[in-house]
Design a protein around this motif. Structure first.
Motif, PDB file in Angstrom:
ATOM      1  N   GLN A  25      -7.582  15.087  -8.870  1.00  0.00           N
ATOM      2  CA  GLN A  25      -8.417  14.003  -8.306  1.00  0.00           C
ATOM      3  C   GLN A  25      -7.538  12.908  -7.717  1.00  0.00           C
ATOM      4  O   GLN A  25      -7.798  12.413  -6.619  1.00  0.00           O
ATOM      5  N   ILE A  26      -6.504  12.537  -8.481  1.00  0.00           N
ATOM      6  CA  ILE A  26      -5.632  11.451  -8.016  1.00  0.00           C
ATOM      7  C   ILE A  26      -4.912  11.889  -6.740  1.00  0.00           C
ATOM      8  O   ILE A  26      -4.844  11.133  -5.762  1.00  0.00           O
ATOM      9  N   ALA A  27      -4.412  13.124  -6.739  1.00  0.00           N
ATOM     10  CA  ALA A  27      -3.687  13.624  -5.568  1.00  0.00           C
ATOM     11  C   ALA A  27      -4.590  13.647  -4.338  1.00  0.00           C
ATOM     12  O   ALA A  27      -4.172  13.276  -3.235  1.00  0.00           O
ATOM     13  N   ALA A  28      -5.844  14.052  -4.516  1.00  0.00           N
ATOM     14  CA  ALA A  28      -6.776  14.113  -3.384  1.00  0.00           C
ATOM     15  C   ALA A  28      -7.067  12.717  -2.853  1.00  0.00           C
ATOM     16  O   ALA A  28      -7.116  12.494  -1.636  1.00  0.00           O
ATOM     17  N   GLU A  29      -7.254  11.763  -3.753  1.00  0.00           N
ATOM     18  CA  GLU A  29      -7.517  10.394  -3.316  1.00  0.00           C
ATOM     19  C   GLU A  29      -6.299   9.824  -2.600  1.00  0.00           C
ATOM     20  O   GLU A  29      -6.429   9.077  -1.631  1.00  0.00           O
ATOM     21  N   LEU A  30      -5.093  10.192  -3.063  1.00  0.00           N
ATOM     22  CA  LEU A  30      -3.883   9.690  -2.414  1.00  0.00           C
ATOM     23  C   LEU A  30      -3.792  10.133  -0.962  1.00  0.00           C
ATOM     24  O   LEU A  30      -3.341   9.382  -0.108  1.00  0.00           O
ATOM     25  N   VAL A  31      -4.242  11.359  -0.690  1.00  0.00           N
ATOM     26  CA  VAL A  31      -4.227  11.850   0.694  1.00  0.00           C
ATOM     27  C   VAL A  31      -5.069  10.924   1.566  1.00  0.00           C
ATOM     28  O   VAL A  31      -4.640  10.499   2.644  1.00  0.00           O
ATOM     29  N   ASP A  32      -6.252  10.546   1.080  1.00  0.00           N
ATOM     30  CA  ASP A  32      -7.106   9.626   1.835  1.00  0.00           C
ATOM     31  C   ASP A  32      -6.455   8.253   1.948  1.00  0.00           C
ATOM     32  O   ASP A  32      -6.514   7.610   2.994  1.00  0.00           O
ATOM     33  N   MET A  33      -5.842   7.806   0.879  1.00  0.00           N
ATOM     34  CA  MET A  33      -5.234   6.470   0.891  1.00  0.00           C
ATOM     35  C   MET A  33      -4.068   6.404   1.873  1.00  0.00           C
ATOM     36  O   MET A  33      -3.844   5.385   2.520  1.00  0.00           O
ATOM     37  N   GLN A  34      -3.324   7.515   1.956  1.00  0.00           N
ATOM     38  CA  GLN A  34      -2.174   7.514   2.863  1.00  0.00           C
ATOM     39  C   GLN A  34      -2.597   7.513   4.328  1.00  0.00           C
ATOM     40  O   GLN A  34      -1.801   7.224   5.208  1.00  0.00           O
ATOM     41  N   ASP A  35      -3.874   7.815   4.568  1.00  0.00           N
ATOM     42  CA  ASP A  35      -4.409   7.768   5.936  1.00  0.00           C
ATOM     43  C   ASP A  35      -4.797   6.360   6.370  1.00  0.00           C
ATOM     44  O   ASP A  35      -5.073   6.142   7.553  1.00  0.00           O
ATOM     45  N   VAL A  36      -4.872   5.436   5.433  1.00  0.00           N
ATOM     46  CA  VAL A  36      -5.275   4.064   5.783  1.00  0.00           C
ATOM     47  C   VAL A  36      -4.131   3.414   6.569  1.00  0.00           C
ATOM     48  O   VAL A  36      -3.001   3.324   6.097  1.00  0.00           O
ATOM     49  N   LYS A  37      -4.457   3.002   7.794  1.00  0.00           N
ATOM     50  CA  LYS A  37      -3.439   2.463   8.701  1.00  0.00           C
ATOM     51  C   LYS A  37      -2.976   1.072   8.250  1.00  0.00           C
ATOM     52  O   LYS A  37      -3.774   0.320   7.694  1.00  0.00           O
ATOM     53  N   PRO A  38      -1.709   0.748   8.526  1.00  0.00           N
ATOM     54  CA  PRO A  38      -1.163  -0.560   8.107  1.00  0.00           C
ATOM     55  C   PRO A  38      -2.022  -1.758   8.543  1.00  0.00           C
ATOM     56  O   PRO A  38      -2.038  -2.762   7.835  1.00  0.00           O
ATOM     57  N   TRP A  96       0.813  -1.224   0.000  1.00  0.00           N
ATOM     58  CA  TRP A  96       0.000   0.000   0.000  1.00  0.00           C
ATOM     59  C   TRP A  96       0.845   1.272   0.000  1.00  0.00           C
ATOM     60  O   TRP A  96       0.659   2.175  -0.818  1.00  0.00           O
ATOM     61  N   ASP A  97       1.813   1.357   0.923  1.00  0.00           N
ATOM     62  CA  ASP A  97       2.602   2.593   1.036  1.00  0.00           C
ATOM     63  C   ASP A  97       3.504   2.795  -0.176  1.00  0.00           C
ATOM     64  O   ASP A  97       3.679   3.927  -0.651  1.00  0.00           O
ATOM     65  N   VAL A  98       4.032   1.696  -0.708  1.00  0.00           N
ATOM     66  CA  VAL A  98       4.901   1.789  -1.896  1.00  0.00           C
ATOM     67  C   VAL A  98       4.068   2.258  -3.092  1.00  0.00           C
ATOM     68  O   VAL A  98       4.492   3.113  -3.879  1.00  0.00           O
ATOM     69  N   PHE A  99       2.862   1.716  -3.184  1.00  0.00           N
ATOM     70  CA  PHE A  99       1.942   2.105  -4.261  1.00  0.00           C
ATOM     71  C   PHE A  99       1.639   3.601  -4.184  1.00  0.00           C
ATOM     72  O   PHE A  99       1.767   4.331  -5.168  1.00  0.00           O
ATOM     73  N   CYS A 100       1.248   4.066  -2.989  1.00  0.00           N
ATOM     74  CA  CYS A 100       0.890   5.486  -2.814  1.00  0.00           C
ATOM     75  C   CYS A 100       2.068   6.383  -3.175  1.00  0.00           C
ATOM     76  O   CYS A 100       1.918   7.395  -3.871  1.00  0.00           O
ATOM     77  N   ASP A 101       3.237   5.983  -2.717  1.00  0.00           N
ATOM     78  CA  ASP A 101       4.444   6.763  -2.975  1.00  0.00           C
ATOM     79  C   ASP A 101       4.737   6.829  -4.479  1.00  0.00           C
ATOM     80  O   ASP A 101       5.090   7.883  -5.008  1.00  0.00           O
TER      81      ASP A 101
END
Ligand code: C2E
Ligand code: C2E
Length: 179
Positions: free
Chosen positions: A122-135, A25-30
């Motif tokens: 849109q992608i950047a905004a969704e990434l902010v939410d995705m980066q909040d998803v806890k491990p 997940w974190d590698v994908f977001c990055d």
């Protein structure tokens, strides 16, 4: 020789395009963040991100086993009961063509819902939410069971497989232990 700093940045920003397939997940977001923030790539034309929710009865890690990207820069991740795919340089109108290349079955049979993002904002905004998803909510892929080149204790005679029995001692209690 030292690589000039701006060139080093340039190289590191193109690295995500060398990834393919499942990423944590974190590698994908990055990776997606680097692509979206790369000013050398076309504005609002960097690719399509799609979140897919498996049909009832199918777990997201099972759906992931059906997701087989071929193109470099096509990456996927799983968490929170959804499979998220980023398709580099794919145009939004071509999304179904790309998904048909990636999945062996019609995606309508595997997923019951999908959400698409394709503009940088849109992608950047969704990434902010995705980066909040806890491990804790990241989903582990299923273990790979068919290891390529795995040696099996059997031969094929042209018609059938024949396994060779291996002697196994069931009890160590035979008085043979060395002192
Ligand atoms: P790649 O982009 O990493 O794609 C790897 C493989 O994924 C391709 O192998 C092909 O089987 C499949 N693939 C990727 N994108 C598409 C697509 O839009 N449509 C279809 N039908 N299949 C796709 P292939 O064909 O052997 O190509 C090997 C590499 O050669 C590609 O790696 C890419 O770097 C390059 N390439 C081939 N054709 C093109 C092209 O038309 N445009 C560009 N930009 N590169 C191409
Ligand atoms: P196509 O196979 O009908 O794909 C049309 C468009 O769908 C592609 O436009 C791309 O935007 C998207 N697409 C299809 N498959 C994939 C995929 O696996 N990953 C991603 N990220 N996007 C995909 P594009 O790139 O302009 O390619 C136009 C046409 O050029 C393709 O039509 C295909 O016929 C050919 N082509 C492009 N790349 C490759 C390649 O690597 N290998 C082969 N064999 N053909 C390619």
């Amino acid at each position: 020789r030292r690589v000039p700093e701006d060139l080093a940045t340039l190289f590191s920003n193109t690295e995500p395009l060398k990834l393919k397939g499942y990423q944590k997940w974190d590698v994908f977001c990055d990776a997606v963040q680097k692509i979206v923030n790369n000013p050398l790539l076309p504005a609002d034309g960097k690719g399509v991100m799609v979140a897919l929710r498996p049909a009832p009865g199918l777990r997201v890690e099972q759906a992931l086993t059906l997701c087989r990207p071929h193109r470099m820069g096509d990456i996927a991740t799983i968490a929170d009961k959804r499979l998220v795919i980023f398709l580099s340089f794919c145009r939004v109108n071509d999304l179904d063509i790309a998904l048909n290349h990636i999945f062996p079955l019609p995606t309508g049979d595997i997923f019951s819902n999908r959400v698409i993002w394709f503009e940088d904002k849109q992608i950047a905004a969704e990434l902010v939410d995705m980066q909040d998803v806890k491990p804790e909510r990241w989903t582990k892929p299923l273990p790979i069971t068919t290891e390529p080149g795995k040696i099996i204790n059997a031969t094929h005679d042209g018609r059938h497989w024949r396994r060779y029995p291996e002697p196994r001692r069931l009890s160590a209690d035979t008085g043979e232990q060395s002192s």
